[in-house]
Design an enzyme around this catalytic site. Structure first.
Site, PDB file in Angstrom:
ATOM      1  N   GLU A  35       0.652  -1.235   0.113  1.00  0.00           N
ATOM      2  CA  GLU A  35       0.146  -0.118   0.087  1.00  0.00           C
ATOM      3  C   GLU A  35       0.940   1.190   0.045  1.00  0.00           C
ATOM      4  O   GLU A  35       0.597   2.122  -0.636  1.00  0.00           O
ATOM      5  CB  GLU A  35      -0.895  -0.142   1.325  1.00  0.00           C
ATOM      6  CG  GLU A  35      -2.237  -0.932   1.216  1.00  0.00           C
ATOM      7  CD  GLU A  35      -3.095  -0.568   0.073  1.00  0.00           C
ATOM      8  OE1 GLU A  35      -3.152   0.516  -0.609  1.00  0.00           O
ATOM      9  OE2 GLU A  35      -3.696  -1.656  -0.404  1.00  0.00           O
ATOM     10  N   TYR A 118      -6.309   6.681   4.099  1.00  0.00           N
ATOM     11  CA  TYR A 118      -6.597   5.667   3.153  1.00  0.00           C
ATOM     12  C   TYR A 118      -5.766   4.508   3.364  1.00  0.00           C
ATOM     13  O   TYR A 118      -6.263   3.223   3.444  1.00  0.00           O
ATOM     14  CB  TYR A 118      -6.043   6.523   1.816  1.00  0.00           C
ATOM     15  CG  TYR A 118      -5.900   5.230   0.620  1.00  0.00           C
ATOM     16  CD1 TYR A 118      -7.118   4.875  -0.220  1.00  0.00           C
ATOM     17  CD2 TYR A 118      -4.618   4.660   0.416  1.00  0.00           C
ATOM     18  CE1 TYR A 118      -7.033   4.113  -1.097  1.00  0.00           C
ATOM     19  CE2 TYR A 118      -4.549   3.710  -0.503  1.00  0.00           C
ATOM     20  CZ  TYR A 118      -5.880   3.161  -1.125  1.00  0.00           C
ATOM     21  OH  TYR A 118      -5.810   2.136  -2.161  1.00  0.00           O
ATOM     22  N   ASP A 136      -9.567   5.469  -3.515  1.00  0.00           N
ATOM     23  CA  ASP A 136      -8.324   6.151  -4.162  1.00  0.00           C
ATOM     24  C   ASP A 136      -9.316   6.642  -5.759  1.00  0.00           C
ATOM     25  O   ASP A 136     -10.180   6.498  -5.639  1.00  0.00           O
ATOM     26  CB  ASP A 136      -7.572   5.024  -4.470  1.00  0.00           C
ATOM     27  CG  ASP A 136      -8.068   3.798  -5.254  1.00  0.00           C
ATOM     28  OD1 ASP A 136      -9.181   3.913  -5.657  1.00  0.00           O
ATOM     29  OD2 ASP A 136      -7.096   2.838  -5.793  1.00  0.00           O
TER      30      ASP A 136
END
Ligand code: SF4
Length: 354
Positions: A35, A118, A136
């Site tokens: 990520e 996020y 996203d």
């Protein structure tokens, strides 16, 4: 709509999920690393870096025990180097506080360097199965089209609203697959240009498809044009060695090595800028000689054209007035020092010229 949307999406994902090395990985560490690497970076670029990273630093403890130069070297070429330093610092904190494991609680994840809302939601849902929605660029595009969302999606208000919407569509207990399915749909089917609606599982629910608005959505407010900087760098030589400077940890390319120099001021020539910069950075007065080359690179918020020159300092001793350290290194050793794109191009040119 809610149940039907997630049902169609998850059915499609079962067959069409992209095969990525961090998927189905038992280790939340791999999800975290992927990520962070994927922030602002394409999957194809990340793949070789991820594979190499997991060999070099197979666990949080291994990453925590590495030195910063090894970490930056493994990241070299991926850009946004603060991500690598944050991963390293966060690994050290996890080794200290959580026995070398990632906490699953998003509020604890958010307290770690480099982890924002996020990334915390992505780790919590994908690695730990918590019901957290992830939004996203791909997810924003899909939702804006499906729901005929007309406000510009690149604003904090839209981000918040779309997260609430994504959360309301989330099937309980399946957040990891749901989030990844939405991201995959956006990346492979509902693409920015010419979305492949004929292959999409949610056409029956998609407002943009029904009204032929796929190319008009999402609405994005215009970004200002990025500035262009002209920059110079000096190649200072001493007995087969060249001088490189270690940038301070904070700021752009923090912790990386570079050839000294800097940005031209309005009306300045390359030579005048180089003389001024080296006086400020190294406390020496140089004579600028032949040009080694011109190098260009586009960063997210600006473009750079850099001209590098051989430069002589007539025996004056450079001091690290702005850098955290200076080193005289042989051309062969240059490859061992982590550098940004442009400085690596210069160092390879130097090596090629001998
Ligand atoms: Fe995107 Fe077309 Fe699917 Fe709508 S139908 S979500 S526009 S790919």
């Amino acid at each position: 709509m809610n149940d039907e949307f997630s049902r169609l999406l998850l059915e499609w994902y079962k067959i069409n999920a992209r095969s990525l090395p961090w998927r189905g990985h038992p280790d939340p560490y791999a999800v975290w690393v992927s990520e962070i690497m994927l922030q602002q970076t394409r999957v194809e670029t990340v793949l070789p870096y991820f594979q190499r990273w997991m060999l070099l630093f197979p666990s949080i403890s291994a990453l925590a025990a590495a030195n910063e130069q090894e970490v930056l070297k493994a990241w070299e070429g991926l850009g946004y180097y603060s991500r690598a330093r944050s991963l390293h610092k966060a690994a050290q904190l996890m080794a200290e506080r959580y026995g070398g494991s990632l906490p699953s609680d998003p509020t604890l994840l958010l307290k770690l360097p480099g982890i924002g809302p996020y990334t915390a939601a992505a780790i919590a849902s994908i690695a730990f199965g918590l019901d957290e929605a992830v939004v996203d660029g791909n997810v924003k595009r899909v939702l804006a089209r499906v729901l005929d969302y007309r406000a510009p999606v690149n604003t904090p208000a839209a981000e918040k609203e779309l997260r609430t919407i994504a959360r309301s569509l989330l099937p309980e207990g399946k957040a990891g697959d749901y989030n990844q399915a939405l991201m995959d749909l956006g990346a492979t089917v509902c693409t920015p240009r010419s979305p492949a609606c004929s292959r999409c599982p949610v056409t029956s629910l998609c407002a943009a498809f029904q009204d032929h608005l796929q190319e008009q959505l999402p609405v994005v407010s215009e970004k200002p044009a990025i500035p262009h900087y002209r920059v110079t760098a000096a190649i200072l030589r001493r007995g087969g060695r060249v001088l490189i400077a270690h940038r301070p940890d904070n700021g752009l390319l923090g912790g990386m090595w570079e050839f000294p120099g800097g940005k031209l001021e309005p009306g300045e020539t390359d030579a005048a800028a180089l003389v001024r910069e080296l006086q400020e950075e190294l406390g020496i007065t140089v004579t600028v000689g032949e040009q080694l080359g011109t190098y260009r690179h586009v960063y997210t918020h600006f473009r750079v054209t850099l001209h590098a020159y051989y430069t002589s300092a007539d025996g004056q001793e450079p001091q690290a007035l702005e850098a955290s350290e200076l080193r005289w290194v042989s051309l062969d050793e240059l490859e061992d020092f982590p550098m940004g794109k442009i400085d690596r191009m210069i160092s390879r040119d130097l090596l090629a010229k001998g």
